[in-house]
Each structure stands twice: as structure tokens, then as C-alpha cells.
Motif scaffolding. Structure first.
Motif, mmCIF file in Angstrom:
data_model
loop_
_atom_site.group_PDB
_atom_site.id
_atom_site.type_symbol
_atom_site.label_atom_id
_atom_site.label_comp_id
_atom_site.label_asym_id
_atom_site.label_seq_id
_atom_site.Cartn_x
_atom_site.Cartn_y
_atom_site.Cartn_z
ATOM 1 N N ASN A 45 0.829 -1.212 0.000
ATOM 2 C CA ASN A 45 0.000 0.000 0.000
ATOM 3 C C ASN A 45 0.861 1.258 0.000
ATOM 4 O OD1 ASN A 45 -2.580 -1.058 -0.163
ATOM 5 N ND2 ASN A 45 -2.804 -1.240 2.044
ATOM 6 N N SER A 46 2.018 1.188 0.630
ATOM 7 C CA SER A 46 2.899 2.358 0.636
ATOM 8 C C SER A 46 3.682 2.475 -0.677
ATOM 9 C CB SER A 46 3.857 2.308 1.826
ATOM 10 O OG SER A 46 4.739 1.229 1.717
ATOM 11 N N VAL A 47 3.905 1.371 -1.365
ATOM 12 C CA VAL A 47 4.647 1.388 -2.631
ATOM 13 C C VAL A 47 3.742 1.744 -3.807
ATOM 14 C CG1 VAL A 47 5.919 -0.094 -4.249
ATOM 15 C CG2 VAL A 47 6.402 -0.221 -1.806
ATOM 16 N N LEU A 48 2.465 1.393 -3.740
ATOM 17 C CA LEU A 48 1.554 1.572 -4.873
ATOM 18 C C LEU A 48 1.504 3.002 -5.413
ATOM 19 C CD1 LEU A 48 -0.468 0.264 -6.822
ATOM 20 C CD2 LEU A 48 -2.249 0.696 -5.113
ATOM 21 N N PRO A 49 1.388 4.035 -4.572
ATOM 22 C CA PRO A 49 1.356 5.394 -5.147
ATOM 23 C C PRO A 49 2.644 5.762 -5.888
ATOM 24 C CG PRO A 49 0.637 5.423 -2.851
ATOM 25 C CD PRO A 49 1.157 4.054 -3.133
ATOM 26 N N ILE A 50 3.775 5.346 -5.351
ATOM 27 C CA ILE A 50 5.062 5.632 -6.000
ATOM 28 C C ILE A 50 5.149 4.881 -7.329
ATOM 29 C CG2 ILE A 50 7.576 5.395 -5.774
ATOM 30 C CD1 ILE A 50 7.037 5.437 -2.664
ATOM 31 N N LEU A 51 4.760 3.611 -7.308
ATOM 32 C CA LEU A 51 4.778 2.798 -8.520
ATOM 33 C C LEU A 51 3.840 3.379 -9.576
ATOM 34 C CD1 LEU A 51 5.599 0.247 -10.109
ATOM 35 C CD2 LEU A 51 3.761 -0.956 -8.882
ATOM 36 N N SER A 52 2.644 3.744 -9.172
ATOM 37 C CA SER A 52 1.674 4.300 -10.122
ATOM 38 C C SER A 52 2.183 5.588 -10.751
ATOM 39 C CB SER A 52 0.343 4.558 -9.412
ATOM 40 O OG SER A 52 -0.219 3.351 -8.973
ATOM 41 N N LYS A 53 2.798 6.445 -9.927
ATOM 42 C CA LYS A 53 3.327 7.705 -10.448
ATOM 43 C C LYS A 53 4.465 7.456 -11.432
ATOM 44 C CE LYS A 53 5.233 12.201 -9.063
ATOM 45 N NZ LYS A 53 5.777 12.372 -10.388
ATOM 46 N N ARG A 54 5.372 6.564 -11.067
ATOM 47 C CA ARG A 54 6.504 6.275 -11.957
ATOM 48 C C ARG A 54 6.042 5.635 -13.263
ATOM 49 N NH1 ARG A 54 11.410 4.213 -8.005
ATOM 50 N NH2 ARG A 54 11.561 6.143 -6.810
ATOM 51 N N LEU A 55 5.052 4.767 -13.180
ATOM 52 C CA LEU A 55 4.522 4.167 -14.409
ATOM 53 C C LEU A 55 3.845 5.221 -15.274
ATOM 54 C CD1 LEU A 55 3.053 0.787 -13.078
ATOM 55 C CD2 LEU A 55 5.001 1.062 -14.624
ATOM 56 N N ALA A 56 3.100 6.131 -14.653
ATOM 57 C CA ALA A 56 2.431 7.197 -15.406
ATOM 58 C C ALA A 56 3.446 8.132 -16.057
ATOM 59 C CB ALA A 56 1.506 7.986 -14.482
ATOM 60 N N ASP A 57 4.567 8.377 -15.366
ATOM 61 C CA ASP A 57 5.620 9.243 -15.904
ATOM 62 C C ASP A 57 6.584 8.483 -16.812
ATOM 63 O OD1 ASP A 57 4.478 11.246 -14.401
ATOM 64 O OD2 ASP A 57 5.983 11.163 -12.797
ATOM 65 N N LYS A 58 6.314 7.205 -17.034
ATOM 66 C CA LYS A 58 7.137 6.322 -17.877
ATOM 67 C C LYS A 58 8.587 6.242 -17.380
ATOM 68 C CE LYS A 58 4.305 6.855 -22.039
ATOM 69 N NZ LYS A 58 3.206 6.192 -21.525
ATOM 70 N N GLU A 59 8.732 6.245 -16.064
ATOM 71 C CA GLU A 59 10.041 6.081 -15.445
ATOM 72 C C GLU A 59 10.335 4.596 -15.253
ATOM 73 O OE1 GLU A 59 10.578 8.358 -11.841
ATOM 74 O OE2 GLU A 59 9.328 9.972 -12.602
ATOM 75 N N ASP A 60 11.609 4.289 -15.059
ATOM 76 C CA ASP A 60 12.036 2.908 -14.823
ATOM 77 C C ASP A 60 11.602 2.479 -13.417
ATOM 78 O OD1 ASP A 60 13.271 0.443 -15.182
ATOM 79 O OD2 ASP A 60 15.191 1.177 -14.418
ATOM 80 N N VAL A 61 10.966 1.324 -13.315
ATOM 81 C CA VAL A 61 10.477 0.837 -12.017
ATOM 82 C C VAL A 61 11.159 -0.473 -11.598
ATOM 83 C CG1 VAL A 61 8.222 1.965 -12.193
ATOM 84 C CG2 VAL A 61 8.520 -0.327 -13.135
#
Length: 186
Positions: A45-61
Motif C-alpha cells: 500500500n505504501s509502494v503503490l502510489p510511487i509505482l503508479s506515479k513512476r509508471l504514469a511518468d514512464k520512469e524505470d520501475v
């Protein structure tokens, strides 16, 4: 997720004449498994917002996902080993020796040993769930977890009447194995 994880207790109550003793033995292990479910859930739950933002910004995850998966496997391994290796001391710590297995009857210690496998696999299943959720693959998740619920129902109907909570635990093990095998490639 709640359906495939919680139906076992309902089936024990519905399908076993000795449901009170079955749920007494299995209930403690189920509560320990619930705690092993919550810790990875909080992490994800704490990682999901960071992951979602990085995926939306097309950053490497890759690094974020790698570290998260490593932590989940480490936590799952700790939960698994703790429950399997310390099943008898844990049972005696929270209950009496009446809850230990006998040659004729599986007890709380046996339930903890069996539940150690889903405790480990749970982190992997949840990791895949959260990654798919972040990638908006909700239709796949719905189908996969719907299949998990169906498998849970069928196996509990087959195994719980004869084997009690041991059959319910084997059902949970098999469902976790199948979900992990189906979700990881996704």
C-alpha cells in the motif's frame, strides 16, 4: 482476495460435524496467517502510489519492484520458517497442550505448519496483484482471482468433509501455488 482466503473456515463450519474443534485448531493458525497477510499489504500500500506515479511518468520501475519483491520474499520466508519450525512452541505459548497434534488428530501445530506455505506465497501473490493493479490490468485480476475462488470452493467441497482443516489448509496451499504460477508471468 478475501473470498479465496476466508472461505475455508466457512466450509469447515458447514461441512464438518466437529466444526468447533476443527475451527479451534485451525483458527489460531488462520489468525497468524492473517498477520502474515497484513504486513506485505501495508508495504505494498505504501509502494503503490510511487509505482503508479513512476509508471504514469514512464520512469524505470525495475529497481523499486526488485527491492519490493526482495523484501516480500524475505518477510514471507521469515513467516514461513517461524510458523513451521516453531509451531509447537507457538501453540503452547497461546494455548494448552490439548491443542497439540496427536497420532489420531491433527492439532494447531499441524495447522501452523501447513499454513506456513501460504504465508510465504502470499507476498508473491500480493506483489503480482499490486503490480497488475498499477498497470490497470483489473480485468485479468478479476478473472484470475475469480478462478482462485472457484478452485477454493471446489477443493474445499472435495477435501474438507473428509480431512477437516487439513483439507482446507491443502486447498489454501494449492490455490496460492496456482495463483503464484499464473500471476508471476503476467
Amino acid at each position: 482476495i478475501s473470498l479465496y482466503r476466508q472461505l475455508d473456515v466457512a466450509f469447515i463450519s458447514l461441512l464438518r460435524p466437529d466444526f468447533a474443534i476443527q475451527n479451534a485448531h485451525y483458527g489460531f493458525a488462520g489468525r497468524v496467517e492473517d498477520m502474515a497477510f497484513l504486513v506485505p499489504t501495508f508495504l505494498l500500500n505504501s509502494v503503490l502510489p510511487i509505482l503508479s506515479k513512476r509508471l504514469a511518468d514512464k520512469e524505470d520501475v525495475k529497481e523499486l519492484l526488485g527491492k519490493t519483491l526482495f523484501i516480500l520474499i524475505l518477510l514471507g520466508g521469515i513467516f514461513m520458517l517461524f510458523s513451521y519450525l516453531w509451531s509447537k512452541p507457538l501453540t503452547l505459548l497461546f494455548a494448552t497442550s490439548d491443542y497439540l497434534s496427536t497420532p489420531e488428530l491433527a492439532g494447531t501445530d499441524r495447522a501452523l505448519e501447513l499454513m506456513s506455505i501460504p504465508m510465504f506465497l502470499n507476498g508473491i501473490v500480493l506483489f503480482c496483484f499490486y503490480v497488475a493493479l498499477a498497470k490497470h490490468l483489473w480485468k485479468n485480476l478479476l478473472l484470475i482471482f475469480g478462478g482462485g475462488v472457484l478452485l477454493t470452493i471446489v477443493l474445499n467441497l472435495l477435501w474438507t468433509p473428509q480431512y477437516g482443516f487439513v483439507g482446507a489448509a491443502w486447498t489454501l496451499i494449492l490455490v496460492h501455488v496456482v495463483l503464484a504460477l499464473v500471476l508471476v508471468p503476467q
